[in-house]
Design a protein around this motif. Structure first.
Motif, PDB file in Angstrom:
ATOM      1  N   LEU A   1       0.947  -1.182  -0.106  1.00  0.00           N
ATOM      2  CA  LEU A   1      -0.073  -0.041  -0.192  1.00  0.00           C
ATOM      3  C   LEU A   1       0.828   1.215   0.129  1.00  0.00           C
ATOM      4  O   LEU A   1       0.326   2.356  -0.477  1.00  0.00           O
ATOM      5  N   ALA A   2       1.991   1.064   0.524  1.00  0.00           N
ATOM      6  CA  ALA A   2       2.919   2.543   0.696  1.00  0.00           C
ATOM      7  C   ALA A   2       3.203   2.875  -0.973  1.00  0.00           C
ATOM      8  O   ALA A   2       3.746   3.803  -1.128  1.00  0.00           O
ATOM      9  N   TYR A   3       2.920   2.117  -1.841  1.00  0.00           N
ATOM     10  CA  TYR A   3       2.968   2.324  -3.278  1.00  0.00           C
ATOM     11  C   TYR A   3       2.264   3.101  -4.054  1.00  0.00           C
ATOM     12  O   TYR A   3       2.170   3.428  -5.168  1.00  0.00           O
ATOM     13  N   GLU A   4       0.938   3.299  -3.095  1.00  0.00           N
ATOM     14  CA  GLU A   4      -0.117   3.899  -3.678  1.00  0.00           C
ATOM     15  C   GLU A   4       0.120   5.191  -4.226  1.00  0.00           C
ATOM     16  O   GLU A   4      -0.696   5.529  -5.573  1.00  0.00           O
ATOM     17  N   THR A   5       0.814   6.036  -3.661  1.00  0.00           N
ATOM     18  CA  THR A   5       1.170   7.347  -4.253  1.00  0.00           C
ATOM     19  C   THR A   5       2.034   7.469  -5.104  1.00  0.00           C
ATOM     20  O   THR A   5       2.474   8.686  -5.563  1.00  0.00           O
TER      21      THR A   5
ATOM     22  N   TYR B   1     -11.698   8.684  -9.360  1.00  0.00           N
ATOM     23  CA  TYR B   1     -12.144   7.788  -8.422  1.00  0.00           C
ATOM     24  C   TYR B   1     -12.026   6.320  -8.994  1.00  0.00           C
ATOM     25  O   TYR B   1     -11.753   5.494  -8.230  1.00  0.00           O
ATOM     26  N   ALA B   2     -12.148   5.987 -10.185  1.00  0.00           N
ATOM     27  CA  ALA B   2     -12.026   4.740 -10.760  1.00  0.00           C
ATOM     28  C   ALA B   2     -10.654   4.103 -10.908  1.00  0.00           C
ATOM     29  O   ALA B   2     -10.323   3.106 -11.412  1.00  0.00           O
ATOM     30  N   HIS B   3      -9.492   5.346 -10.627  1.00  0.00           N
ATOM     31  CA  HIS B   3      -8.113   4.883 -11.002  1.00  0.00           C
ATOM     32  C   HIS B   3      -8.048   4.451 -12.230  1.00  0.00           C
ATOM     33  O   HIS B   3      -7.281   3.498 -12.609  1.00  0.00           O
ATOM     34  N   ALA B   4      -8.652   4.961 -13.207  1.00  0.00           N
ATOM     35  CA  ALA B   4      -8.612   4.510 -14.756  1.00  0.00           C
ATOM     36  C   ALA B   4      -8.484   5.805 -15.668  1.00  0.00           C
ATOM     37  O   ALA B   4      -9.158   6.978 -15.646  1.00  0.00           O
ATOM     38  N   ASP B   5      -7.401   5.677 -16.471  1.00  0.00           N
ATOM     39  CA  ASP B   5      -7.135   6.796 -17.445  1.00  0.00           C
ATOM     40  C   ASP B   5      -8.058   6.728 -18.691  1.00  0.00           C
ATOM     41  O   ASP B   5      -8.649   5.825 -18.939  1.00  0.00           O
ATOM     42  N   TRP B   6      -8.311   8.096 -19.154  1.00  0.00           N
ATOM     43  CA  TRP B   6      -8.829   8.098 -20.442  1.00  0.00           C
ATOM     44  C   TRP B   6      -7.979   7.309 -21.581  1.00  0.00           C
ATOM     45  O   TRP B   6      -6.919   7.769 -21.657  1.00  0.00           O
ATOM     46  N   THR B   7      -8.780   6.625 -22.536  1.00  0.00           N
ATOM     47  CA  THR B   7      -7.576   5.858 -23.361  1.00  0.00           C
ATOM     48  C   THR B   7      -8.518   5.650 -24.606  1.00  0.00           C
ATOM     49  O   THR B   7     -10.054   5.751 -24.702  1.00  0.00           O
ATOM     50  N   THR B   8      -8.012   5.016 -25.693  1.00  0.00           N
ATOM     51  CA  THR B   8      -8.585   4.400 -26.684  1.00  0.00           C
ATOM     52  C   THR B   8      -8.539   3.009 -26.724  1.00  0.00           C
ATOM     53  O   THR B   8      -7.526   2.286 -26.105  1.00  0.00           O
TER      54      THR B   8
ATOM     55  N   PRO C   1      -2.954  -6.728 -17.015  1.00  0.00           N
ATOM     56  CA  PRO C   1      -2.429  -6.180 -15.996  1.00  0.00           C
ATOM     57  C   PRO C   1      -2.901  -4.811 -15.569  1.00  0.00           C
ATOM     58  O   PRO C   1      -3.351  -3.975 -16.590  1.00  0.00           O
ATOM     59  N   VAL C   2      -2.438  -4.259 -14.434  1.00  0.00           N
ATOM     60  CA  VAL C   2      -2.814  -2.958 -14.002  1.00  0.00           C
ATOM     61  C   VAL C   2      -1.601  -1.981 -13.778  1.00  0.00           C
ATOM     62  O   VAL C   2      -0.488  -2.488 -13.188  1.00  0.00           O
ATOM     63  N   ILE C   3      -1.445  -0.886 -13.963  1.00  0.00           N
ATOM     64  CA  ILE C   3      -0.401   0.145 -13.582  1.00  0.00           C
ATOM     65  C   ILE C   3      -0.823   0.804 -12.433  1.00  0.00           C
ATOM     66  O   ILE C   3      -1.658   1.505 -12.349  1.00  0.00           O
ATOM     67  N   GLY C   4       0.141   0.389 -11.574  1.00  0.00           N
ATOM     68  CA  GLY C   4       0.290   1.112 -10.163  1.00  0.00           C
ATOM     69  C   GLY C   4      -0.792   0.478  -9.150  1.00  0.00           C
ATOM     70  O   GLY C   4      -1.391  -0.371  -9.407  1.00  0.00           O
ATOM     71  N   MET C   5      -0.509   0.698  -7.943  1.00  0.00           N
ATOM     72  CA  MET C   5      -1.073   0.479  -6.809  1.00  0.00           C
ATOM     73  C   MET C   5      -2.230   1.067  -6.533  1.00  0.00           C
ATOM     74  O   MET C   5      -2.346   2.276  -6.456  1.00  0.00           O
TER      75      MET C   5
END
Length: 689
Positions: A109-113, A274-281, A234-238
């Motif tokens: 969790l320390a990597y969240e930021t 809030y969704a921790h999701a970026d705008w993408t195509t 896979p997901v980028i980031g914690m």
């Protein structure tokens, strides 16, 4: 294991493990039965030891054969179960799962930021094998550094049930790896500079090879596969996804009892939505069994069947959140062209009953939202049924997975039943604006800009469909749900502007009431102008993401001075009204009209986060209604409204008098339940004959 059931997929393959366990324990039961038979008291001998001595002799013949077969089944099935639950699959129970989640949080969790690049484009080639409960994904991410500083490390994680079999990051090396958590840190030889773009590749596999002791995979199934992208890519980031939430369990593992959202106003939290999701195509190719229809976000650009496999490609150039679903089943389809948009419902052939209702709801919702909030971003809108292993609907970009259990098998023949299929559909379509065009910052209040505004939007569709006089049915449901849920709050109730993600009773239930009352006082056009102003400012915008205070500011900008205190009460305080109607009197006048009197008792209270209430002066206009039928019934005729008038009400008991042309049989204060009233059942009272 428990065995779920659905029309679409039956019990899937879960029955295999359940049957093995039942046969295993059945063999134990047979062994106990044979033992009981062999040691049963016969004659005058009651001592156990002599009976045990004669046990081998009594097992000769049929009893021994039965015991031998049962023992062989016991050993064989035990080995078979162990092979599946411990070798083909990882043995998990509640204790071990909680231990894993606690260790995951303590370690990572320390990597969240830690700042990470955004996913600007995704390309997937997904091979689904529904009967095998298997998905293999080859994909690429185009990453862009949208921060103001160089990024030297990539944090890449995957779902606990997903194996990342290949990861290709040019010019990098693995700095740290936690195989137990499917988490790794990849160090870039040359840091990514602000604005720089890079591409990474990967291969993943999600495959349940055997059966589990509990929690079989219900996401990839024979008929009705439903995966979101974090369950196969896979997901980028914690992030905080999957962490422990139970306060007692957290304390037991040495964790803080509560893992709260960032406070409203925390500027650092505006770096993520809030969704921790970026705008993408997206460019997504899905291959599945030939008799199934795969669905993913995007316009369908190709559809090919070769042998026993079907491959469909979907491409979206409009911005979407990197948060979407892939589905596959033996669907029937119904499509309607509406204002240039292809409306489609993908459903099980057994469930056609409410398909037209959903298509109508999509059309009504699109008409209202485009007229008031701006253009819809896709040439398609899809509702896709999934098995009743879970009961929810969810909005992804242009696609709305919808459980068979909450809409497709609903029976609306009872005229008094709330049309929740239309309401849920309108709510999910609204998320194409509130969530998929505007995304709130990852802090307190975020869901007031997604769930609350989707609730309001859906209520407006219902009002335009059924009329204002029918809204009491919906509002009373929301009010009662909110009041019931307040008592089970574990931490503290927060005002709507500070609502946290776990407080659905606030952002859904209270949010509906707040926005509807505000619409009544400000006017529908003014509320919608405020919402469109906010949306126009942040549509498809990345960080810094908006805060709920900006929603409140937009509403205040459109509100008259006399409505400003109400906005404070609704958004920034926990406000409860206590309104009651009693003692109605109706008397006929000499001129043929009627004198009507009723007593109204009213007060207003402010509550703190623990529920402690403090009375405060009440002085505001509140609706008074006189009717010839009880409001709230589905068959309620607007002609039954004798008088509906907003009158000033202050704290205390008052007798209100009216002259009407017809004699009412029901009278009430706030009769449509627009206020958060602690007991709405005493708002309406029948006139005694």
């Amino acid at each position: 294991p428990s065995v779920p059931l659905s029309d679409m997929n039956g019990s899937g393959r879960v029955w295999e493990g359940a049957l093995a366990f039942r046969l295993y324990w059945g063999a134990v039961a047979v062994l106990l039965m044979v033992f009981a038979f062999a040691t049963w008291r016969r004659g005058t001998e009651t001592r156990l030891k002599p009976r045990l001595a004669r046990l081998p002799g009594r097992l000769k013949g049929p009893a021994g054969v039965v015991a031998g077969v049962a023992l062989a089944a016991f050993v064989g099935l035990g080995g078979f179960i162990f092979h599946n639950t411990n070798q083909l699959e990882e043995y998990r129970n509640r204790t071990s799962s909680n231990d894993w989640r606690a260790d995951y949080e303590k370690t990572l969790l320390a990597y969240e930021t830690v700042a990470q690049p955004a996913v600007a484009a995704v390309k997937f080639d997904i091979a689904l094998f529904p009967h095998d409960r298997r998905a293999v994904t080859n994909g690429t991410y185009t990453l862009v550094n949208r921060t103001a500083a160089p990024i030297a490390d990539l944090h890449i994680r995957s779902d606990r049930d997903v194996r990342l079999t290949r990861i290709t990051v040019p010019g990098s090396k693995i700095a740290r790896d936690w195989p137990r958590f499917n988490y790794r840190i990849i160090h870039l030889d040359t840091p990514m500079q602000p604005g720089e773009t890079r591409t990474i590749g990967f291969t993943t596999e999600r495959w349940q090879r055997g059966f589990r002791n509990s929690g079989d995979d219900q996401r990839i199934v024979d008929n009705g596969t439903f995966l979101n992208n974090s369950e196969f890519a896979p997901v980028i980031g914690m992030t905080r996804d999957g962490l422990l939430t139970d306060r007692a369990v957290r304390r037991k593992h040495g964790l803080p009892a509560d893992l709260r959202m960032p406070k409203l106003g925390d500027r650092s939290a505006q770096a993520h939505n809030y969704a921790h999701a970026d705008w993408t195509t997206s460019d997504i190719t899905v291959t599945t069994d030939a008799d199934q229809t795969p669905i993913a976000p995007g316009a369908k650009v190709s559809d090919v069947v070769v042998g026993q496999r079907r491959t469909v490609r979907f491409v979206d150039t409009a911005p979407i959140l990197n948060f979407f679903s892939v589905q596959s089943a033996r669907y029937a389809e119904k499509h309607v062209r509406h204002v240039g948009i292809d409306l489609g419902v993908y459903y099980d052939r057994q469930h056609p009953a409410n398909v037209d209702r959903m298509l109508r709801a999509m059309g009504l919702a699109l008409d209202y939202y485009q007229a008031n909030f701006g253009p819809y971003q896709f040439p398609y809108a899809r509702i896709i049924e999934f098995p009743d292993y879970a009961q929810f609907a969810q909005a992804f970009a242009g696609t709305m997975p919808y459980s068979e259990g909450i809409g497709f098998i609903a029976d609306f023949r009872d005229p008094e039943k709330i049309d929740y299929a239309t309401y849920v559909t309108a709510h999910e379509v609204a998320h194409q604006w509130w969530g998929h065009q505007l995304a709130g910052a990852d802090m307190q209040g975020a869901t007031s800009m997604s769930e609350t505004l989707a609730q309001y939007s859906a209520l407006m569709v219902m009002e335009h469909l059924y009329g204002r006089d029918a809204m009491r049915r919906f509002l009373k449901f929301e009010l009662d749900s909110y009041l019931r849920s307040r008592g089970s709050e574990r931490i503290e109730e927060l005002p709507l502007v500070k609502v946290e993600a776990s407080q659905g009773y606030i952002h859904y239930r209270k949010g509906s009431l707040v926005m509807y009352l505000l619409k009544e006082r400000m006017g529908e056009a003014a509320v919608n102008r405020a919402l469109r102003t906010l949306l126009d400012r942040y549509r498809f915008k990345s960080a810094p993401y908006p805060m709920s205070t900006e929603l409140v500011a937009a509403l205040r900008a459109e509100a008259a001075p006399d409505v400003q205190p109400l906005i404070t009460d609704l958004f920034e305080r926990i406000t409860i009204w206590d309104l009651k109607a009693t003692d109605p009197v109706v008397a006929k006048r000499p001129d043929g009209r009627f004198d009507v009197a009723l007593t109204v008792t009213a007060r207003k209270l402010y509550a703190d986060g623990t529920g402690k209430e403090t009375e405060t002066p009440l002085a505001e206009p509140i609706d008074i209604g006189l009717f010839t039928a009880e409001p709230g019934r589905k068959a309620f005729d607007p002609k039954a409204v004798v008088l509906f008038k907003r009158v000033p009400i202050v704290t205390g008991k008052h007798v209100l008098r009216f002259v009407t042309d017809r004699a009412p049989t029901w009278v009430g204060v706030d009769p449509y339940n627009t206020h958060i009233d602690r007991n709405s059942d005493d708002n309406l009272v029948a006139v005694s004959k």
